[in-house]
Design a protein around this motif. Sequence first.
Motif, PDB file in Angstrom:
ATOM      1  N   ALA A  89      10.823   8.899  -7.501  1.00 18.93           N
ATOM      2  CA  ALA A  89      10.944   7.400  -7.054  1.00 18.93           C
ATOM      3  C   ALA A  89      12.387   6.970  -6.298  1.00 18.93           C
ATOM      4  O   ALA A  89      12.555   6.584  -5.249  1.00 18.93           O
ATOM      5  CB  ALA A  89      10.663   6.499  -8.008  1.00 18.93           C
ATOM      6  N   SER A  90      13.346   7.810  -6.872  1.00 18.33           N
ATOM      7  CA  SER A  90      14.420   7.532  -6.329  1.00 18.33           C
ATOM      8  C   SER A  90      14.575   8.197  -4.714  1.00 18.33           C
ATOM      9  O   SER A  90      15.193   7.787  -3.952  1.00 18.33           O
ATOM     10  CB  SER A  90      15.700   8.099  -7.302  1.00 18.33           C
ATOM     11  OG  SER A  90      15.637   9.466  -7.478  1.00 18.33           O
ATOM     12  N   LEU A 113       1.244   6.514  -6.783  1.00 19.58           N
ATOM     13  CA  LEU A 113       0.183   7.471  -7.248  1.00 19.58           C
ATOM     14  C   LEU A 113       0.395   8.897  -7.080  1.00 19.58           C
ATOM     15  O   LEU A 113      -0.232   9.655  -7.943  1.00 19.58           O
ATOM     16  CB  LEU A 113      -1.241   6.979  -6.791  1.00 19.58           C
ATOM     17  CG  LEU A 113      -1.771   5.462  -7.044  1.00 19.58           C
ATOM     18  CD1 LEU A 113      -2.966   5.008  -6.280  1.00 19.58           C
ATOM     19  CD2 LEU A 113      -2.091   5.584  -8.754  1.00 19.58           C
ATOM     20  N   MET A 114       1.036   9.295  -5.915  1.00 18.89           N
ATOM     21  CA  MET A 114       1.040  10.574  -5.613  1.00 18.89           C
ATOM     22  C   MET A 114       2.094  11.245  -6.586  1.00 18.89           C
ATOM     23  O   MET A 114       1.851  12.397  -7.141  1.00 18.89           O
ATOM     24  CB  MET A 114       1.795  10.845  -4.148  1.00 18.89           C
ATOM     25  CG  MET A 114       2.109  12.183  -3.831  1.00 18.89           C
ATOM     26  SD  MET A 114       3.087  12.114  -2.318  1.00 18.89           S
ATOM     27  CE  MET A 114       4.646  11.225  -2.544  1.00 18.89           C
ATOM     28  N   LEU A 115       3.193  10.397  -7.204  1.00 16.06           N
ATOM     29  CA  LEU A 115       3.995  10.798  -8.266  1.00 16.06           C
ATOM     30  C   LEU A 115       3.128  10.956  -9.367  1.00 16.06           C
ATOM     31  O   LEU A 115       3.763  12.009 -10.305  1.00 16.06           O
ATOM     32  CB  LEU A 115       5.204   9.847  -8.134  1.00 16.06           C
ATOM     33  CG  LEU A 115       6.283   9.950  -6.949  1.00 16.06           C
ATOM     34  CD1 LEU A 115       7.387   9.028  -7.370  1.00 16.06           C
ATOM     35  CD2 LEU A 115       6.856  11.451  -6.908  1.00 16.06           C
ATOM     36  N   LEU A 116       2.595  10.174  -9.942  1.00 16.27           N
ATOM     37  CA  LEU A 116       1.774  10.128 -10.933  1.00 16.27           C
ATOM     38  C   LEU A 116       0.854  11.297 -10.960  1.00 16.27           C
ATOM     39  O   LEU A 116       0.747  11.892 -12.183  1.00 16.27           O
ATOM     40  CB  LEU A 116       0.718   9.013 -11.062  1.00 16.27           C
ATOM     41  CG  LEU A 116       0.063   8.891 -12.426  1.00 16.27           C
ATOM     42  CD1 LEU A 116       0.776   8.503 -13.553  1.00 16.27           C
ATOM     43  CD2 LEU A 116      -0.729   7.479 -12.401  1.00 16.27           C
ATOM     44  N   ALA A 117       0.031  11.550 -10.091  1.00 14.05           N
ATOM     45  CA  ALA A 117      -0.657  12.864  -9.936  1.00 14.05           C
ATOM     46  C   ALA A 117       0.367  14.142 -10.149  1.00 14.05           C
ATOM     47  O   ALA A 117      -0.347  15.024 -10.862  1.00 14.05           O
ATOM     48  CB  ALA A 117      -1.363  12.909  -8.764  1.00 14.05           C
ATOM     49  N   LEU A 118       1.582  13.915  -9.647  1.00 17.03           N
ATOM     50  CA  LEU A 118       2.502  15.209  -9.949  1.00 17.03           C
ATOM     51  C   LEU A 118       2.839  15.449 -11.325  1.00 17.03           C
ATOM     52  O   LEU A 118       2.803  16.360 -11.997  1.00 17.03           O
ATOM     53  CB  LEU A 118       3.503  15.069  -8.884  1.00 17.03           C
ATOM     54  CG  LEU A 118       3.461  15.485  -7.757  1.00 17.03           C
ATOM     55  CD1 LEU A 118       4.721  15.168  -6.859  1.00 17.03           C
ATOM     56  CD2 LEU A 118       3.126  16.947  -7.435  1.00 17.03           C
ATOM     57  N   ILE A 128       0.985  -1.100   0.022  1.00 19.33           N
ATOM     58  CA  ILE A 128       0.100   0.170   0.111  1.00 19.33           C
ATOM     59  C   ILE A 128       0.925   1.245   0.119  1.00 19.33           C
ATOM     60  O   ILE A 128       0.451   2.191  -0.680  1.00 19.33           O
ATOM     61  CB  ILE A 128      -1.014  -0.053   1.190  1.00 19.33           C
ATOM     62  CG1 ILE A 128      -2.022  -1.140   1.086  1.00 19.33           C
ATOM     63  CG2 ILE A 128      -1.817   1.278   1.419  1.00 19.33           C
ATOM     64  CD1 ILE A 128      -2.930  -1.315   2.195  1.00 19.33           C
ATOM     65  N   ARG A 129       1.974   1.122   0.692  1.00 22.73           N
ATOM     66  CA  ARG A 129       3.039   2.443   0.849  1.00 22.73           C
ATOM     67  C   ARG A 129       3.468   2.654  -0.805  1.00 22.73           C
ATOM     68  O   ARG A 129       3.654   3.835  -0.770  1.00 22.73           O
ATOM     69  CB  ARG A 129       3.963   2.241   1.797  1.00 22.73           C
ATOM     70  CG  ARG A 129       4.821   3.364   2.289  1.00 22.73           C
ATOM     71  CD  ARG A 129       5.874   2.980   3.295  1.00 22.73           C
ATOM     72  NE  ARG A 129       5.715   1.781   4.096  1.00 22.73           N
ATOM     73  CZ  ARG A 129       6.269   0.838   4.592  1.00 22.73           C
ATOM     74  NH1 ARG A 129       7.626   1.381   4.707  1.00 22.73           N
ATOM     75  NH2 ARG A 129       6.089  -0.180   5.152  1.00 22.73           N
ATOM     76  N   VAL A 130       3.928   1.746  -1.200  1.00 26.92           N
ATOM     77  CA  VAL A 130       4.423   1.765  -2.683  1.00 26.92           C
ATOM     78  C   VAL A 130       3.438   2.203  -3.634  1.00 26.92           C
ATOM     79  O   VAL A 130       3.574   3.135  -4.365  1.00 26.92           O
ATOM     80  CB  VAL A 130       4.957   0.347  -3.352  1.00 26.92           C
ATOM     81  CG1 VAL A 130       5.495   0.522  -4.738  1.00 26.92           C
ATOM     82  CG2 VAL A 130       6.154  -0.136  -2.178  1.00 26.92           C
ATOM     83  N   LEU A 131       2.220   1.738  -3.525  1.00 28.48           N
ATOM     84  CA  LEU A 131       0.990   2.127  -4.332  1.00 28.48           C
ATOM     85  C   LEU A 131       0.676   3.698  -4.193  1.00 28.48           C
ATOM     86  O   LEU A 131       0.604   4.374  -5.019  1.00 28.48           O
ATOM     87  CB  LEU A 131      -0.115   1.452  -4.069  1.00 28.48           C
ATOM     88  CG  LEU A 131      -1.292   1.685  -4.836  1.00 28.48           C
ATOM     89  CD1 LEU A 131      -1.181   1.482  -6.214  1.00 28.48           C
ATOM     90  CD2 LEU A 131      -2.536   0.900  -4.518  1.00 28.48           C
TER      91      LEU A 131
END
Length: 61
Positions: free
Chosen positions: A47-48, A12-17, A5-8
């Motif tokens: 991600a890094s 998803l937060m990075l995808l929204a950005l 869940i933490r990875v997801l």
Amino acid sequence: MSFKIRVLVSMLMLLALAIGAIALLAAVKAAAIWFTIVPLGILFFGASIIQTSGWFNKKGR
């Protein structure tokens, strides 16, 4: 929070950005190359940074 869940949530937060950056680039009528560079940069560098901060590490019980 569970590992998966933490990875997801973080991805998803990075995808929204990245989607927000695409919308911003479209609003300022940026050149086409920026529509590739900026979202991929957000995803890879985000991600890094999240990985080095320890979010993707499993917590042992």
